[in-house]
Write a protein that holds these residues in place. Structure first.
Motif, mmCIF file in Angstrom:
data_model
loop_
_atom_site.group_PDB
_atom_site.id
_atom_site.type_symbol
_atom_site.label_atom_id
_atom_site.label_comp_id
_atom_site.label_asym_id
_atom_site.label_seq_id
_atom_site.Cartn_x
_atom_site.Cartn_y
_atom_site.Cartn_z
ATOM 1 N N ALA A 473 -10.725 -14.028 9.935
ATOM 2 C CA ALA A 473 -9.823 -12.677 10.403
ATOM 3 C C ALA A 473 -10.112 -11.425 9.377
ATOM 4 C CB ALA A 473 -8.490 -13.030 10.481
ATOM 5 N N LEU A 474 -9.580 -10.288 9.829
ATOM 6 C CA LEU A 474 -9.426 -9.298 8.906
ATOM 7 C C LEU A 474 -8.138 -9.043 8.468
ATOM 8 C CD1 LEU A 474 -10.952 -6.792 7.677
ATOM 9 C CD2 LEU A 474 -10.509 -5.291 9.736
ATOM 10 N N HIS A 475 -7.972 -9.036 7.260
ATOM 11 C CA HIS A 475 -6.576 -8.603 6.616
ATOM 12 C C HIS A 475 -6.618 -7.644 5.620
ATOM 13 C CE1 HIS A 475 -4.486 -12.777 7.681
ATOM 14 N NE2 HIS A 475 -5.753 -13.133 7.876
ATOM 15 N N VAL A 476 -5.441 -6.906 5.453
ATOM 16 C CA VAL A 476 -5.310 -5.879 4.648
ATOM 17 C C VAL A 476 -3.962 -5.678 4.187
ATOM 18 C CG1 VAL A 476 -4.892 -4.155 6.136
ATOM 19 C CG2 VAL A 476 -5.948 -3.367 4.099
ATOM 20 N N THR A 477 -3.845 -5.551 2.787
ATOM 21 C CA THR A 477 -2.360 -5.103 2.111
ATOM 22 C C THR A 477 -1.966 -3.617 2.535
ATOM 23 O OG1 THR A 477 -2.421 -6.934 0.770
ATOM 24 C CG2 THR A 477 -0.905 -5.258 0.225
ATOM 25 N N VAL A 478 -0.838 -3.262 2.838
ATOM 26 C CA VAL A 478 -0.475 -1.975 3.154
ATOM 27 C C VAL A 478 0.845 -1.572 2.304
ATOM 28 C CG1 VAL A 478 0.781 -0.449 5.002
ATOM 29 C CG2 VAL A 478 -0.928 -1.983 5.516
ATOM 30 N N ARG A 479 0.878 -0.683 1.826
ATOM 31 C CA ARG A 479 2.233 -0.278 0.746
ATOM 32 C C ARG A 479 2.117 1.257 0.644
ATOM 33 N NH1 ARG A 479 0.523 1.081 -4.698
ATOM 34 N NH2 ARG A 479 -1.438 0.585 -5.234
ATOM 35 N N ARG A 480 3.219 1.524 0.070
ATOM 36 C CA ARG A 480 3.568 2.924 -0.263
ATOM 37 C C ARG A 480 3.615 3.201 -1.475
ATOM 38 N NH1 ARG A 480 5.929 6.896 3.109
ATOM 39 N NH2 ARG A 480 6.246 5.394 4.568
ATOM 40 N N ASP A 481 2.732 4.303 -1.991
ATOM 41 C CA ASP A 481 2.758 4.654 -3.208
ATOM 42 C C ASP A 481 3.088 6.020 -3.720
ATOM 43 O OD1 ASP A 481 2.008 4.618 -6.275
ATOM 44 O OD2 ASP A 481 -0.033 4.697 -5.711
ATOM 45 N N GLY A 482 4.219 6.378 -3.943
ATOM 46 C CA GLY A 482 4.748 7.606 -4.125
ATOM 47 C C GLY A 482 4.624 8.546 -2.782
ATOM 48 N N ASP A 483 3.907 9.401 -2.620
ATOM 49 C CA ASP A 483 3.647 10.364 -1.421
ATOM 50 C C ASP A 483 2.255 9.753 -0.696
ATOM 51 O OD1 ASP A 483 1.706 11.230 -3.233
ATOM 52 O OD2 ASP A 483 2.092 13.315 -3.029
ATOM 53 N N GLU A 484 1.992 8.705 -1.010
ATOM 54 C CA GLU A 484 0.620 8.183 -0.411
ATOM 55 C C GLU A 484 0.651 6.697 0.072
ATOM 56 O OE1 GLU A 484 -3.452 9.849 -2.353
ATOM 57 O OE2 GLU A 484 -2.540 8.310 -3.320
ATOM 58 N N VAL A 485 0.238 6.444 1.228
ATOM 59 C CA VAL A 485 0.411 5.073 1.720
ATOM 60 C C VAL A 485 -1.392 4.532 1.442
ATOM 61 C CG1 VAL A 485 0.007 3.694 3.887
ATOM 62 C CG2 VAL A 485 1.925 5.531 3.369
ATOM 63 N N VAL A 486 -1.125 3.278 0.969
ATOM 64 C CA VAL A 486 -2.520 2.630 0.461
ATOM 65 C C VAL A 486 -2.759 1.475 1.297
ATOM 66 C CG1 VAL A 486 -3.668 1.737 -1.550
ATOM 67 C CG2 VAL A 486 -1.997 3.416 -1.878
ATOM 68 N N TRP A 487 -3.904 1.228 1.857
ATOM 69 C CA TRP A 487 -4.407 -0.009 2.263
ATOM 70 C C TRP A 487 -5.505 -0.474 1.418
ATOM 71 C CZ3 TRP A 487 -5.690 0.037 8.358
ATOM 72 C CH2 TRP A 487 -4.174 0.284 9.094
ATOM 73 N N GLU A 488 -5.147 -1.340 0.943
ATOM 74 C CA GLU A 488 -6.121 -2.431 -0.238
ATOM 75 C C GLU A 488 -6.010 -3.901 -0.159
ATOM 76 O OE1 GLU A 488 -4.264 -1.385 -3.712
ATOM 77 O OE2 GLU A 488 -2.461 -2.412 -3.266
ATOM 78 N N ASP A 489 -6.847 -4.476 -0.978
ATOM 79 C CA ASP A 489 -6.904 -5.852 -1.065
ATOM 80 C C ASP A 489 -7.610 -6.385 0.314
ATOM 81 O OD1 ASP A 489 -7.062 -8.636 -1.854
ATOM 82 O OD2 ASP A 489 -4.812 -8.772 -1.583
ATOM 83 N N TRP A 490 -8.411 -5.889 0.864
ATOM 84 C CA TRP A 490 -9.158 -6.116 2.074
ATOM 85 C C TRP A 490 -9.604 -7.744 1.933
ATOM 86 C CZ3 TRP A 490 -9.129 -3.040 6.570
ATOM 87 C CH2 TRP A 490 -8.744 -1.816 6.255
ATOM 88 N N ARG A 491 -9.488 -8.589 2.837
ATOM 89 C CA ARG A 491 -10.080 -9.798 2.912
ATOM 90 C C ARG A 491 -10.739 -10.223 4.583
ATOM 91 N NH1 ARG A 491 -5.124 -13.411 0.493
ATOM 92 N NH2 ARG A 491 -4.747 -11.947 -1.316
ATOM 93 N N ARG A 492 -11.937 -10.562 4.450
ATOM 94 C CA ARG A 492 -12.764 -10.807 5.677
ATOM 95 C C ARG A 492 -13.788 -11.857 5.165
ATOM 96 N NH1 ARG A 492 -17.239 -6.176 5.977
ATOM 97 N NH2 ARG A 492 -17.715 -5.757 3.789
ATOM 98 N N PRO A 493 -14.337 -12.313 6.339
ATOM 99 C CA PRO A 493 -15.354 -13.524 6.111
ATOM 100 C C PRO A 493 -16.595 -12.818 6.007
ATOM 101 C CG PRO A 493 -14.962 -13.231 8.436
ATOM 102 C CD PRO A 493 -13.840 -12.420 7.837
ATOM 103 N N ALA A 494 -17.526 -13.494 5.403
ATOM 104 C CA ALA A 494 -18.696 -12.926 5.220
ATOM 105 C C ALA A 494 -19.575 -12.362 6.645
ATOM 106 C CB ALA A 494 -19.854 -13.795 4.380
ATOM 107 N N LEU A 495 -20.418 -11.324 6.542
ATOM 108 C CA LEU A 495 -21.077 -11.143 7.988
ATOM 109 C C LEU A 495 -22.084 -12.138 8.297
ATOM 110 C CD1 LEU A 495 -21.210 -7.128 7.178
ATOM 111 C CD2 LEU A 495 -19.302 -8.462 8.415
#
Length: 644
Positions: A473-495
């Motif tokens: 599956a495709l996972h991402v971590t969503v968080r608020r950082d001040g006046d920005e929203v960050v999508w990070e720490d992506w997790r996915r299987p090898a292609l």
């Protein structure tokens, strides 16, 4: 040095013999089965584990042996068998092959594919030809690809050497449905025939290509890609420039290849996709306006505006111009009138307009059965709701974050539904995860999963069509950082085809105010939705706000949506555990499903009626068991519906 006496004849010769004995030279079912090999199937003989094979096979191949006999002996001494062919493929793919060693590797590969007597040895030859093969090797690889235990290795080589031949082998080994056999037979005949019969073979392929059933249950994305490759679709279209029937079938093949619900990566693997898009869109004026053609062209537009089609290798501005051309065509009155909801019915048999829209009368005097009319109405309604969405400026804008809810063509009652996340106009999920579509809005939006807070939230954006436990599956971590929203720490299987972990994905940063506005807009966007779907969302919202409606019956809410094969029916699932209302649930839960057909009333009225019934009547009395165990159902006094 001669081979050991107990080895069977060369696998290539065995495959040729099986092919000569088979009608039309085609394998039955999913490929030829080789006779048992005494060297590989001695009773009680110890075998390497797959983990052990992964260690010893690379050592047996580095350096490559001087000839085929030496490799047979190495594998025999080590206990490498047919069941270890995956380890063989990985080992050959990882071999260092500098330019000066390639001629010797090619010579060994040809020995092995022509004279090899065991599956692992021939697999080495095929894997080497995937790296150093030449066009003259294609006929031998093609024949070996008809053998079930060698098909995978042969396809790897043919996809490099001759994609059409690879497509034919893939279809011969995977298209098990008898409805596809005439088409596959024509494609196979054309791929190996002499040049003198090319015109006749071309006619046979064209005839079978336009005749075979192309519904979703016959043609998934992978099969559609292989059909297009085997038919050499661009050449076929070039040979028939004024053939609307072939053009329509080419467009439908593109729709199937691009189907996000199967595997988004298939379209990216189809090298001819941009050219076929160009031809279909450029000649779309040849098509007679009809619901089927409208749905096909609209599906292509959805792919080009927010789907995998965006990711193809387009010259600057070309995709946008194709999309604009489709928008102009489908805005013409001849096309827009197809979905007029006010069509009337002629009791003598139904007017042409009514027949096109599905508004025709149904009954014994019309010849139109209710299921067909319902399918027409669903499709016409989908086109009305969706028809201009791919062509709006917001949908095609290139900057920032855009969230598009896309409902697919409900043909066959199997409408797909995705929450497409676009960044700078490019869809994220198919770019990062080729194994399955983005989740629908009931998962990502109705539950508020895309909203950003200072507390990080892990979000699963997509799951492989075969489940996360299989292909990930495709996972991402969503968080608020001040006046920005960050999508990070992506997790996915090898292609596919890669070794080791998937390449890291950089963090994405969005302006928080713009991000919040876009998520809110997407959450409140209901223009894509049909009546039963809106009813389902309102029922779900009502039970979320008032969980006591189910708790009083010792139940809790499960999945609520519309039926996959029946999009006009709301499916309310709930878990039942005795003692839940008192806070002491006992035993394993049972899953129940309540089916609520669309009765034509406004969604708010239907949802309110459903919630009233849940409040007043125990839903176990008008629902059916849909999950749990037979033992638990019988223990609690309910019928188990899954017995044959």
């Amino acid at each position: 040095m001669s081979p050991p006496d107990d080895l069977p004849p060369a696998l290539y010769e065995q495959a040729l013999s099986l092919r000569r004995q088979s009608p039309e030279g085609l394998p039955p079912g999913r490929g030829f089965d080789l006779p048992g090999s005494p060297a590989e199937a001695r009773a009680g003989e110890p075998t390497l584990s797959h983990k052990e094979a992964a260690v010893v096979v690379p050592g047996a191949l580095d350096p490559l042996p001087a000839d085929a006999v030496a490799l047979h002996r190495r594998f025999a001494e080590l206990g490498v068998r047919a069941c270890h062919r995956r380890a063989v493929l990985y080992a050959v793919a990882a071999l260092p092959l500098p330019a000066e060693h390639r001629p010797a590797a090619r010579s060994l590969a040809r020995q092995l594919t022509r004279t090899g007597t065991t599956v692992p040895a021939v697999t080495v030859g095929l894997a080497l030809l995937a790296r150093v093969g030449e066009p003259e090797d294609v006929p031998h690889v093609f024949v070996l690809g008809l053998v079930r235990s060698l098909t995978g290795a042969a396809l790897r080589a043919l996809d490099v050497l001759d994609r059409r031949a690879g497509a034919v082998v893939s279809l011969l080994s995977s298209a098990g449905r008898h409805e596809l056999r005439p088409l596959v037979r024509a494609l196979a005949t054309a791929s190996v025939s002499a040049s003198a019969s090319v015109e006749a073979d071309d006619a046979a392929v064209r005839r079978e290509l336009t005749a075979f059933p192309a519904g979703p249950r016959f043609l998934d994305a992978g099969t559609a890609r292989r059909v297009a490759e085997a038919a050499r679709l661009p050449d076929l279209l070039a040979a028939h420039p004024a053939d609307p029937e072939l053009l329509a079938r080419a467009g439908l093949l593109l729709v199937r290849i691009a189907c996000e619900g199967d595997a988004p990566g298939e379209l990216l693997g189809y090298r001819d996709a941009p050219g076929v898009y160009e031809t279909v869109v450029g000649r779309a004026g040849l098509l007679t306006p009809s619901l089927e053609h409208h749905a096909m062209l609209l599906s292509l537009a959805l792919s080009l505006s927010s789907g995998t089609g965006v990711l193809l290798d387009w010259p600057p501005g070309r995709r946008e111009s194709l999309l604009a051309a489709l928008g102009r065509l489908l805005a013409r009155p001849a096309w827009t009138s197809l979905t007029d909801p006010d069509g009337t019915c002629d009791p003598a048999g139904g007017s042409p307009d009514a027949a096109r829209t599905g508004a025709a009368c149904v009954g014994p005097d019309t010849g139109v059965d209710p299921d067909t009319a319902a399918a027409w109405r669903r499709r016409a309604g989908w086109i009305r709701r969706t028809g201009r969405r791919p062509f709006t400026g917001a949908a095609t804008a290139g900057g920032g974050l855009r969230i598009e809810i896309v409902a697919g063509d409900p043909e066959g009652g199997r409408a797909s539904l995705e929450t497409r996340v676009l960044v700078d106009g490019r869809p994220l999920v198919p770019a990062l995860f080729p194994f399955g579509p983005a989740h629908g809005p009931e998962i990502l939006l109705d539950e508020g999963l895309l909203r950003a807070d200072t507390e990080p939230r892990r979000v699963r954006l997509a799951e492989a069509w075969c489940t996360e436990g299989c292909c990930g599956a495709l996972h991402v971590t969503v968080r608020r950082d001040g006046d920005e929203v960050v999508w990070e720490d992506w997790r996915r299987p090898a292609l596919p085809g890669s070794r080791g972990p998937a390449r890291a994905v950089p963090a994405l940063r969005f302006d928080a105010a713009a991000y919040d506005a876009e998520v809110t807009r997407a959450e409140t966007d209901g223009d894509w939705s049909w009546r039963a779907r809106r009813t389902a969302r309102l029922v779900k919202a009502g039970l979320t706000a008032r969980p006591e409606l189910l708790t009083r019956w010792d139940a809790r809410r499960g999945w609520i949506g519309t039926g996959f094969d029946d999009p006009d029916t709301v499916k309310v699932n709930f878990w039942y555990q005795p003692g839940l209302a008192a806070g002491h649930p006992e035993g394993d839960p049972l899953v129940f499903q309540w089916a609520v057909p669309d009765d034509g009333a406004p969604p708010r009225e239907q949802a309110a009626a459903a919630l009233r019934r849940l409040a007043e009547e125990d839903p176990k009395h008008y629902s059916r068991v849909s999950g749990g165990t037979r033992e638990r159902a019988e223990e609690l006094g309910f019928a188990w519906p899954f017995d044959s």
